[in-house]
Design an enzyme around this catalytic site. Structure first.
Site, PDB file in Angstrom:
ATOM      1  N   ASP A 180       0.558  -1.039   0.003  1.00 54.08           N
ATOM      2  CA  ASP A 180      -0.213  -0.005  -0.281  1.00 54.08           C
ATOM      3  C   ASP A 180       0.870   0.962  -0.537  1.00 54.08           C
ATOM      4  O   ASP A 180       1.882   1.255   0.878  1.00 54.08           O
ATOM      5  CB  ASP A 180      -1.005   0.093   1.180  1.00 54.08           C
ATOM      6  CG  ASP A 180      -2.178   1.204   1.116  1.00 54.08           C
ATOM      7  OD1 ASP A 180      -2.255   1.658   0.009  1.00 54.08           O
ATOM      8  OD2 ASP A 180      -2.634   1.107   2.402  1.00 54.08           O
TER       9      ASP A 180
ATOM     10  N   ASN B 240       1.408   3.210  -3.098  1.00 66.62           N
ATOM     11  CA  ASN B 240       1.820   3.809  -4.558  1.00 66.62           C
ATOM     12  C   ASN B 240       1.374   4.982  -4.064  1.00 66.62           C
ATOM     13  O   ASN B 240       1.958   5.872  -5.467  1.00 66.62           O
ATOM     14  CB  ASN B 240       1.313   2.790  -5.427  1.00 66.62           C
ATOM     15  CG  ASN B 240       2.013   1.787  -5.144  1.00 66.62           C
ATOM     16  OD1 ASN B 240       2.655   1.364  -4.692  1.00 66.62           O
ATOM     17  ND2 ASN B 240       1.479  -0.076  -6.086  1.00 66.62           N
TER      18      ASN B 240
ATOM     19  N   TRP C 240       2.761   8.386  -3.011  1.00 61.00           N
ATOM     20  CA  TRP C 240       4.253   8.483  -3.103  1.00 61.00           C
ATOM     21  C   TRP C 240       3.975   9.031  -4.348  1.00 61.00           C
ATOM     22  O   TRP C 240       5.343   9.626  -3.680  1.00 61.00           O
ATOM     23  CB  TRP C 240       5.419   6.795  -3.051  1.00 61.00           C
ATOM     24  CG  TRP C 240       6.238   6.884  -4.179  1.00 61.00           C
ATOM     25  CD1 TRP C 240       6.663   7.210  -2.454  1.00 61.00           C
ATOM     26  CD2 TRP C 240       6.394   7.032  -4.805  1.00 61.00           C
ATOM     27  NE1 TRP C 240       8.533   6.458  -3.368  1.00 61.00           N
ATOM     28  CE2 TRP C 240       8.411   7.019  -4.430  1.00 61.00           C
ATOM     29  CE3 TRP C 240       6.159   6.950  -5.796  1.00 61.00           C
ATOM     30  CZ2 TRP C 240       9.133   7.050  -6.070  1.00 61.00           C
ATOM     31  CZ3 TRP C 240       6.993   7.042  -7.240  1.00 61.00           C
ATOM     32  CH2 TRP C 240       8.466   7.065  -7.359  1.00 61.00           C
TER      33      TRP C 240
ATOM     34  N   HIS D  10       1.824   3.630  -9.230  1.00 64.22           N
ATOM     35  CA  HIS D  10       2.449   1.627  -9.032  1.00 64.22           C
ATOM     36  C   HIS D  10       3.680   1.218  -9.561  1.00 64.22           C
ATOM     37  O   HIS D  10       4.302   0.451 -10.046  1.00 64.22           O
ATOM     38  CB  HIS D  10       0.924   1.666 -10.114  1.00 64.22           C
ATOM     39  CG  HIS D  10       0.076   2.096  -9.525  1.00 64.22           C
ATOM     40  ND1 HIS D  10      -0.425   1.562  -7.793  1.00 64.22           N
ATOM     41  CD2 HIS D  10      -0.997   2.712  -9.446  1.00 64.22           C
ATOM     42  CE1 HIS D  10      -1.736   2.021  -7.549  1.00 64.22           C
ATOM     43  NE2 HIS D  10      -2.250   2.662  -8.320  1.00 64.22           N
TER      44      HIS D  10
ATOM     45  N   SER E  51      -7.415  -5.340  -5.794  1.00 65.50           N
ATOM     46  CA  SER E  51      -7.970  -5.771  -4.500  1.00 65.50           C
ATOM     47  C   SER E  51     -10.031  -5.511  -5.229  1.00 65.50           C
ATOM     48  O   SER E  51     -10.159  -5.230  -6.227  1.00 65.50           O
ATOM     49  CB  SER E  51      -8.749  -5.540  -3.597  1.00 65.50           C
ATOM     50  OG  SER E  51      -9.146  -4.243  -3.118  1.00 65.50           O
TER      51      SER E  51
ATOM     52  N   TRP F 102     -11.914  -2.872  -8.534  1.00 66.82           N
ATOM     53  CA  TRP F 102     -12.596  -2.084  -9.342  1.00 66.82           C
ATOM     54  C   TRP F 102     -12.927  -0.755  -9.659  1.00 66.82           C
ATOM     55  O   TRP F 102     -14.146  -0.248  -9.928  1.00 66.82           O
ATOM     56  CB  TRP F 102     -13.057  -3.690 -10.027  1.00 66.82           C
ATOM     57  CG  TRP F 102     -12.675  -4.355 -10.138  1.00 66.82           C
ATOM     58  CD1 TRP F 102     -13.421  -5.938  -9.189  1.00 66.82           C
ATOM     59  CD2 TRP F 102     -12.306  -5.148 -11.504  1.00 66.82           C
ATOM     60  NE1 TRP F 102     -12.524  -6.576 -10.088  1.00 66.82           N
ATOM     61  CE2 TRP F 102     -12.377  -6.817 -11.574  1.00 66.82           C
ATOM     62  CE3 TRP F 102     -11.927  -4.056 -12.477  1.00 66.82           C
ATOM     63  CZ2 TRP F 102     -11.510  -6.723 -12.297  1.00 66.82           C
ATOM     64  CZ3 TRP F 102     -11.144  -4.855 -13.091  1.00 66.82           C
ATOM     65  CH2 TRP F 102     -10.638  -6.081 -13.486  1.00 66.82           C
TER      66      TRP F 102
ATOM     67  N   LEU G 205      10.609 -20.672  -6.004  1.00 65.31           N
ATOM     68  CA  LEU G 205       9.715 -20.169  -4.531  1.00 65.31           C
ATOM     69  C   LEU G 205       8.528 -20.104  -5.342  1.00 65.31           C
ATOM     70  O   LEU G 205       8.144 -20.049  -6.559  1.00 65.31           O
ATOM     71  CB  LEU G 205      10.307 -18.481  -4.683  1.00 65.31           C
ATOM     72  CG  LEU G 205       9.082 -17.426  -4.378  1.00 65.31           C
ATOM     73  CD1 LEU G 205       9.060 -17.622  -2.661  1.00 65.31           C
ATOM     74  CD2 LEU G 205       9.081 -15.696  -4.306  1.00 65.31           C
TER      75      LEU G 205
ATOM     76  N   ARG H 298       2.478  -5.548   5.586  1.00 60.36           N
ATOM     77  CA  ARG H 298       1.749  -3.899   5.161  1.00 60.36           C
ATOM     78  C   ARG H 298       2.377  -2.959   5.221  1.00 60.36           C
ATOM     79  O   ARG H 298       2.393  -2.201   6.085  1.00 60.36           O
ATOM     80  CB  ARG H 298      -0.190  -3.908   5.716  1.00 60.36           C
ATOM     81  CG  ARG H 298      -0.191  -3.330   4.756  1.00 60.36           C
ATOM     82  CD  ARG H 298      -2.339  -2.767   5.333  1.00 60.36           C
ATOM     83  NE  ARG H 298      -2.568  -2.116   5.175  1.00 60.36           N
ATOM     84  CZ  ARG H 298      -4.149  -1.566   4.777  1.00 60.36           C
ATOM     85  NH1 ARG H 298      -4.908  -2.521   4.601  1.00 60.36           N
ATOM     86  NH2 ARG H 298      -4.636  -0.470   3.596  1.00 60.36           N
TER      87      ARG H 298
ATOM     88  N   SER I   8      -8.127  -5.351   5.259  1.00 61.20           N
ATOM     89  CA  SER I   8      -8.968  -4.978   4.247  1.00 61.20           C
ATOM     90  C   SER I   8      -9.239  -6.363   3.297  1.00 61.20           C
ATOM     91  O   SER I   8      -8.598  -6.048   2.052  1.00 61.20           O
ATOM     92  CB  SER I   8      -7.506  -3.797   2.748  1.00 61.20           C
ATOM     93  OG  SER I   8      -7.326  -2.771   4.080  1.00 61.20           O
TER      94      SER I   8
END
Ligand code: FPP
Length: 241
Positions: free
Chosen positions: A12, A14, A17, A29, A57, A61, A123, A180, A188
């Protein structure tokens, strides 16, 4: 140092910033891709088994259509640019979330990336796109109800393990460490079921600022915590966990 088997991150900050620099939100982003790469590399290097990133998330949308379009484009470009490198590093990719509303080109690239990397031993990288914890739980309930209706399952056979196996993260260990960024202390609608016993760690840094030093702090803090899973300290000390 005790290393988490599974790390889950809400990336969270972006937009803030970018705003702090007088830039459009999209620039934030884009800048957020650098710490994504860092986390993948660091988790792989430290022997973390799975890394789950919340990229978009169910609620995202509702953002302005231009920002949604830009994010979808960014995911597509990032996937095209990074897939060879991820495959070479042995990363296996999996996407969780509601795919129906995604642009066809992105959904196709996601499917191809999963198929290409499915057998990779490294990974396990999970990207949550159009994902919501409530959506995940409702989807699982629907899946199980369908099995019951088909006569393949008795309601009494539905226990926690059976329910968890119908969720999007089936087959992976539950997240041990949740991170977070961006200063807010909330979940969230992320992995609501799976975060039941996860250690929570919050950073005030905005996601594009997140770096190796901050990640190290999160890992060190995790290593210092006593995880009791409802037991007493004495039981944990005696090896009951
Ligand atoms: C939240 O910040 C961030 C997002 C909704 C998008 C996350 C996407 C990336 C980090 C880019 C690439 C990721 C992958 C996995 C390819 P925000 O916009 O809510 O920030 P704000 O709270 O400051 O507005």
């Amino acid at each position: 140092m005790r290393v988490p088997r599974h790390v889950a991150i809400i990336m969270d900050g972006n937009g803030r910033w970018a705003a702090n620099r007088g830039l459009p939100r999209g620039a934030g982003h884009r800048a957020g891709l650098k710490p994504v790469r860092l986390c993948i590399e660091e988790c792989a290097r430290r022997g973390v088994e799975a890394l789950t990133l919340f990229a978009f998330s169910s609620e995202n949308w509702k953002r302005p259509i231009t920002e949604v379009g830009l994010l979808m484009q960014l995911f597509l470009e990032a996937l095209d640019r990074e897939i060879d490198e991820l495959a070479t590093r042995g990363v296996s990719l999996r996407f969780i979330g509601e795919r129906d509303g995604l642009p066809a080109a992105l959904a196709e690239r996601m499917r191809a990336a999963e198929a290409r990397t499915a057998a990779n031993p490294g990974l396990k990288l999970v990207i949550a796109v159009a994902y919501g914890g409530r959506w995940d739980i409702v989807s699982a309930a629907r899946r199980l109800a369908t099995e019951v209706r088909a006569g393949a399952l008795e309601p009494g056979q539905i226990d926690e393990a059976r329910f968890a196996a119908a969720l999007a993260l089936d087959g992976l260990p539950e997240p041990d460490l949740f991170i977070r960024t961006g200063g807010d202390r909330r979940i969230s609608n992320f992995l609501l079921w799976n975060l039941a016993y996860t250690e929570l760690w919050f950073s005030d840094l905005l996601w594009p600022e997140f770096d190796g030093v901050e990640l190290e702090r999160a890992f060190a803090d995790f290593a210092s915590r006593e995880r009791r899973f409802g037991l007493t300290s004495e039981q944990v000390g005696a090896g009951a966990c």
